[in-house]
Design a protein around this motif. Structure first.
Motif, PDB file in Angstrom:
ATOM      1  N   ARG A 263       0.836  -1.192   0.000  1.00 24.39           N
ATOM      2  CA  ARG A 263       0.000   0.000   0.000  1.00 24.39           C
ATOM      3  C   ARG A 263       0.875   1.248   0.000  1.00 24.39           C
ATOM      4  NH1 ARG A 263      -1.730  -3.525   3.592  1.00 24.39           N
ATOM      5  NH2 ARG A 263      -0.753  -2.442   5.346  1.00 24.39           N
ATOM      6  N   SER A 264       0.475   2.224  -0.780  1.00 20.72           N
ATOM      7  CA  SER A 264       1.220   3.483  -0.863  1.00 20.72           C
ATOM      8  C   SER A 264       0.252   4.645  -0.641  1.00 20.72           C
ATOM      9  CB  SER A 264       1.899   3.629  -2.232  1.00 20.72           C
ATOM     10  OG  SER A 264       2.507   4.896  -2.354  1.00 20.72           O
ATOM     11  N   LEU A 265       0.673   5.585   0.206  1.00 22.51           N
ATOM     12  CA  LEU A 265      -0.173   6.749   0.447  1.00 22.51           C
ATOM     13  C   LEU A 265      -0.401   7.535  -0.832  1.00 22.51           C
ATOM     14  CD1 LEU A 265      -1.649   8.439   2.622  1.00 22.51           C
ATOM     15  CD2 LEU A 265       0.478   9.742   2.915  1.00 22.51           C
ATOM     16  N   ARG A 266       0.604   7.539  -1.699  1.00 21.29           N
ATOM     17  CA  ARG A 266       0.489   8.180  -2.999  1.00 21.29           C
ATOM     18  C   ARG A 266       0.558   7.086  -4.069  1.00 21.29           C
ATOM     19  NH1 ARG A 266      -0.749  13.502  -3.310  1.00 21.29           N
ATOM     20  NH2 ARG A 266       0.601  13.717  -5.122  1.00 21.29           N
ATOM     21  N   GLY A 267      -0.403   7.062  -4.999  1.00 17.09           N
ATOM     22  CA  GLY A 267      -0.366   6.090  -6.085  1.00 17.09           C
ATOM     23  C   GLY A 267      -1.010   4.757  -5.781  1.00 17.09           C
ATOM     24  N   VAL A 268      -1.678   4.611  -4.669  1.00 15.74           N
ATOM     25  CA  VAL A 268      -2.450   3.436  -4.248  1.00 15.74           C
ATOM     26  C   VAL A 268      -1.545   2.264  -3.846  1.00 15.74           C
ATOM     27  CG1 VAL A 268      -4.310   1.815  -4.797  1.00 15.74           C
ATOM     28  CG2 VAL A 268      -4.372   4.143  -5.725  1.00 15.74           C
ATOM     29  N   TRP A 269      -0.725   1.759  -4.799  1.00 15.13           N
ATOM     30  CA  TRP A 269       0.155   0.640  -4.436  1.00 15.13           C
ATOM     31  C   TRP A 269       1.420   0.692  -5.271  1.00 15.13           C
ATOM     32  CZ3 TRP A 269       1.612  -3.563  -7.622  1.00 15.13           C
ATOM     33  CH2 TRP A 269       0.924  -3.672  -8.846  1.00 15.13           C
ATOM     34  N   ILE A 270       2.450   0.005  -4.782  1.00 15.49           N
ATOM     35  CA  ILE A 270       3.756   0.025  -5.429  1.00 15.49           C
ATOM     36  C   ILE A 270       4.447  -1.310  -5.153  1.00 15.49           C
ATOM     37  CG2 ILE A 270       4.923   1.010  -3.401  1.00 15.49           C
ATOM     38  CD1 ILE A 270       6.628   2.690  -5.349  1.00 15.49           C
ATOM     39  N   TYR A 271       5.271  -1.742  -6.105  1.00 16.35           N
ATOM     40  CA  TYR A 271       6.067  -2.957  -5.882  1.00 16.35           C
ATOM     41  C   TYR A 271       7.272  -2.628  -4.998  1.00 16.35           C
ATOM     42  CZ  TYR A 271       3.968  -6.363  -9.059  1.00 16.35           C
ATOM     43  OH  TYR A 271       3.133  -7.274  -9.650  1.00 16.35           O
ATOM     44  N   VAL A 272       7.538  -3.498  -4.032  1.00 17.14           N
ATOM     45  CA  VAL A 272       8.688  -3.341  -3.155  1.00 17.14           C
ATOM     46  C   VAL A 272       9.627  -4.525  -3.337  1.00 17.14           C
ATOM     47  CG1 VAL A 272       9.490  -3.171  -0.761  1.00 17.14           C
ATOM     48  CG2 VAL A 272       7.375  -2.008  -1.469  1.00 17.14           C
ATOM     49  N   THR A 273      10.896  -4.235  -3.488  1.00 16.36           N
ATOM     50  CA  THR A 273      11.908  -5.284  -3.560  1.00 16.36           C
ATOM     51  C   THR A 273      13.134  -4.823  -2.787  1.00 16.36           C
ATOM     52  OG1 THR A 273      13.045  -6.828  -5.037  1.00 16.36           O
ATOM     53  CG2 THR A 273      12.994  -4.512  -5.706  1.00 16.36           C
ATOM     54  N   SER A 274      14.161  -5.658  -2.749  1.00 18.39           N
ATOM     55  CA  SER A 274      15.379  -5.323  -2.005  1.00 18.39           C
ATOM     56  C   SER A 274      16.552  -6.087  -2.608  1.00 18.39           C
ATOM     57  CB  SER A 274      15.220  -5.677  -0.529  1.00 18.39           C
ATOM     58  OG  SER A 274      15.480  -7.053  -0.308  1.00 18.39           O
ATOM     59  N   PRO A 275      17.778  -5.740  -2.237  1.00 22.48           N
ATOM     60  CA  PRO A 275      18.936  -6.489  -2.763  1.00 22.48           C
ATOM     61  C   PRO A 275      18.860  -7.983  -2.478  1.00 22.48           C
ATOM     62  CG  PRO A 275      19.661  -4.445  -1.739  1.00 22.48           C
ATOM     63  CD  PRO A 275      18.190  -4.567  -1.441  1.00 22.48           C
ATOM     64  N   LEU A 276      18.339  -8.368  -1.316  1.00 21.93           N
ATOM     65  CA  LEU A 276      18.239  -9.787  -0.984  1.00 21.93           C
ATOM     66  C   LEU A 276      17.355 -10.528  -1.985  1.00 21.93           C
ATOM     67  CD1 LEU A 276      18.731 -12.169   1.007  1.00 21.93           C
ATOM     68  CD2 LEU A 276      16.645 -11.432   2.198  1.00 21.93           C
ATOM     69  N   LEU A 277      16.233  -9.932  -2.353  1.00 25.63           N
ATOM     70  CA  LEU A 277      15.300 -10.602  -3.263  1.00 25.63           C
ATOM     71  C   LEU A 277      15.892 -10.749  -4.656  1.00 25.63           C
ATOM     72  CD1 LEU A 277      11.837  -9.134  -2.204  1.00 25.63           C
ATOM     73  CD2 LEU A 277      13.170 -10.992  -1.213  1.00 25.63           C
ATOM     74  N   LEU A 278      16.579  -9.721  -5.130  1.00 24.12           N
ATOM     75  CA  LEU A 278      17.246  -9.855  -6.427  1.00 24.12           C
ATOM     76  C   LEU A 278      18.397 -10.841  -6.334  1.00 24.12           C
ATOM     77  CD1 LEU A 278      15.501  -7.386  -7.220  1.00 24.12           C
ATOM     78  CD2 LEU A 278      17.449  -6.614  -8.596  1.00 24.12           C
ATOM     79  N   GLY A 279      18.978 -10.973  -5.157  1.00 23.48           N
ATOM     80  CA  GLY A 279      20.043 -11.960  -4.965  1.00 23.48           C
ATOM     81  C   GLY A 279      19.545 -13.380  -5.145  1.00 23.48           C
ATOM     82  N   PHE A 280      18.314 -13.652  -4.681  1.00 18.41           N
ATOM     83  CA  PHE A 280      17.727 -14.975  -4.901  1.00 18.41           C
ATOM     84  C   PHE A 280      17.642 -15.278  -6.394  1.00 18.41           C
ATOM     85  CE2 PHE A 280      15.087 -14.469  -0.769  1.00 18.41           C
ATOM     86  CZ  PHE A 280      16.135 -14.980  -0.016  1.00 18.41           C
ATOM     87  N   ALA A 281      17.179 -14.284  -7.170  1.00 17.30           N
ATOM     88  CA  ALA A 281      17.023 -14.477  -8.611  1.00 17.30           C
ATOM     89  C   ALA A 281      18.369 -14.742  -9.274  1.00 17.30           C
ATOM     90  CB  ALA A 281      16.348 -13.261  -9.225  1.00 17.30           C
ATOM     91  N   LYS A 282      19.396 -13.990  -8.876  1.00 17.50           N
ATOM     92  CA  LYS A 282      20.725 -14.198  -9.443  1.00 17.50           C
ATOM     93  C   LYS A 282      21.252 -15.585  -9.094  1.00 17.50           C
ATOM     94  CE  LYS A 282      21.943  -9.283  -9.279  1.00 17.50           C
ATOM     95  NZ  LYS A 282      22.790  -8.258  -8.601  1.00 17.50           N
ATOM     96  N   LEU A 283      20.998 -16.026  -7.877  1.00 15.58           N
ATOM     97  CA  LEU A 283      21.434 -17.359  -7.446  1.00 15.58           C
ATOM     98  C   LEU A 283      20.799 -18.447  -8.306  1.00 15.58           C
ATOM     99  CD1 LEU A 283      22.909 -19.143  -5.324  1.00 15.58           C
ATOM    100  CD2 LEU A 283      20.799 -19.060  -3.985  1.00 15.58           C
ATOM    101  N   TYR A 284      19.484 -18.355  -8.526  1.00 19.38           N
ATOM    102  CA  TYR A 284      18.793 -19.339  -9.361  1.00 19.38           C
ATOM    103  C   TYR A 284      19.310 -19.301 -10.793  1.00 19.38           C
ATOM    104  CZ  TYR A 284      15.218 -20.812  -5.982  1.00 19.38           C
ATOM    105  OH  TYR A 284      14.554 -21.379  -4.918  1.00 19.38           O
ATOM    106  N   SER A 285      19.537 -18.093 -11.306  1.00 21.76           N
ATOM    107  CA  SER A 285      20.029 -17.947 -12.671  1.00 21.76           C
ATOM    108  C   SER A 285      21.361 -18.659 -12.844  1.00 21.76           C
ATOM    109  CB  SER A 285      20.165 -16.464 -13.007  1.00 21.76           C
ATOM    110  OG  SER A 285      20.825 -16.272 -14.235  1.00 21.76           O
ATOM    111  N   GLN A 286      22.262 -18.465 -11.910  1.00 23.22           N
ATOM    112  CA  GLN A 286      23.575 -19.093 -11.999  1.00 23.22           C
ATOM    113  C   GLN A 286      23.493 -20.599 -11.788  1.00 23.22           C
ATOM    114  OE1 GLN A 286      26.289 -17.076  -9.363  1.00 23.22           O
ATOM    115  NE2 GLN A 286      25.954 -15.071 -10.305  1.00 23.22           N
TER     116      GLN A 286
END
Length: 308
Positions: free
Chosen positions: A106-129
């Protein structure tokens, strides 16, 4: 033999459950990974994809239609025999847990927004490799605890963004737009470009926890419409949540498998079905992609995802 990467996009709220847990803050929590983040375990994924592939081909361990024994053989070769015959051979593919990649908040401006972090992108990189599948991911801006990088200023006011009722100071560097299949699909559905926010790994668990839904339910007596059982609480992962998963193709391609047909005159009825030029990894990919029901609560409109 290369593996496959898949994106899992929740189209409705989903409940990949763990069963009742006395220690949890809800009666029926969702599955979580080693770090306490929502996940879809490989067992749930494999079961859902197998059920889709079987598509009424089997009744228990038996292939119900002798005319479709070749299709039954492909299911057995790719996913392994039924549990009672599991010792005969293993599955030709290995499923990975679906790891959280981005969660809508939930976002006060724009209703909603996607949230991610370095850890989450790290999971994707791990699977890719690990699977040997190239995946192009952007470099994320550096954010500290209590800070956020936004893809657009429309989600902030006076350099402050309020996400899931939490205040974050907006840093100068913009969050990159994630040009990946699940977000392209979301754009098609909503008709607008989704926004993205990058938070620190320290803030991520609180943001994710506040994105999960908790619903209270009761079971009514048919005659009196009064409560028979409950209330109990169920936890749900919200629509538009994105996970990443994959399959490892272990090279155990079988040239023939045993298919069990309904007994004749109370006697065993089995055939060894040959498989020519069968690629189990491509077969599983073809069955996995598209709409899929995962977890419980299907009859009340929960659990619909799309595999991309």
């Amino acid at each position: 033999m290369p593996g496959r990467l898949f994106w899992v996009l929740a189209l409705t709220s989903i409940h990949p459950g763990v069963g009742r847990s006395e220690a949890a803050h809800v009666d029926l929590p969702v599955q979580r990974d080693e770090f306490g983040l929502p996940a879809i375990w490989a067992t749930s994924l494999k079961g859902a994809v197998r059920a889709k592939a079987e598509g009424g081909l089997f009744a228990g361990p038996y292939c119900v239609d002798v005319g479709k024994k070749d299709e039954c053989a492909k299911v057995i070769a790719a996913f392994g025999p039924k549990p009672e015959y599991a010792s005969e051979h293993s599955s030709a593919v290995a499923f990975l847990d679906a790891k959280l990649f981005a969660v809508p908040a939930r976002s006060l401006r724009g209703v909603w927004i996607y949230v991610t972090s370095p850890l989450l992108l790290g999971f994707a990189k791990l699977y890719s490799q690990a699977l040997g599948v190239p995946l192009s991911l952007p470099q994320l801006p550096t954010v500290g605890e209590g800070e956020v990088a936004l893809s657009s200023g429309r989600f902030a006011e006076n350099n402050v963004a309020v996400i899931n009722e939490m205040k974050f100071k907006v840093v100068g560097e913009k969050a990159p737009a994630l040009n990946l299949p699940p977000f392209d699909k979301v754009k098609q559905i909503t008709g607008s470009e989704p926004g993205f926010a990058v938070v620190s790994d320290q803030d991520l668990p609180r943001v994710v926890r506040r994105s999960l839904l908790v619903q209270y339910r009761v079971r009514l007596k048919k005659e009196t419409k009064t409560v028979e059982t409950g209330p109990w609480s169920e936890e749900y992962i919200p629509p538009f949540t994105v996970f990443i998963t994959g399959i490892h193709c272990n090279g155990r391609v079988r040239e023939a498998v045993r298919v069990r047909l309904p007994p004749k005159d109370d006697k065993k009825n089995e055939e060894v079905v040959e498989l020519k030029n069968f690629d189990p990894c491509a077969y599983v990919e073809s069955k996995a992609k598209g709409p899929l029901w995962i977890g419980g609560k299907e009859t009340v409109g929960k659990g619909l995802v799309e595999i991309l």
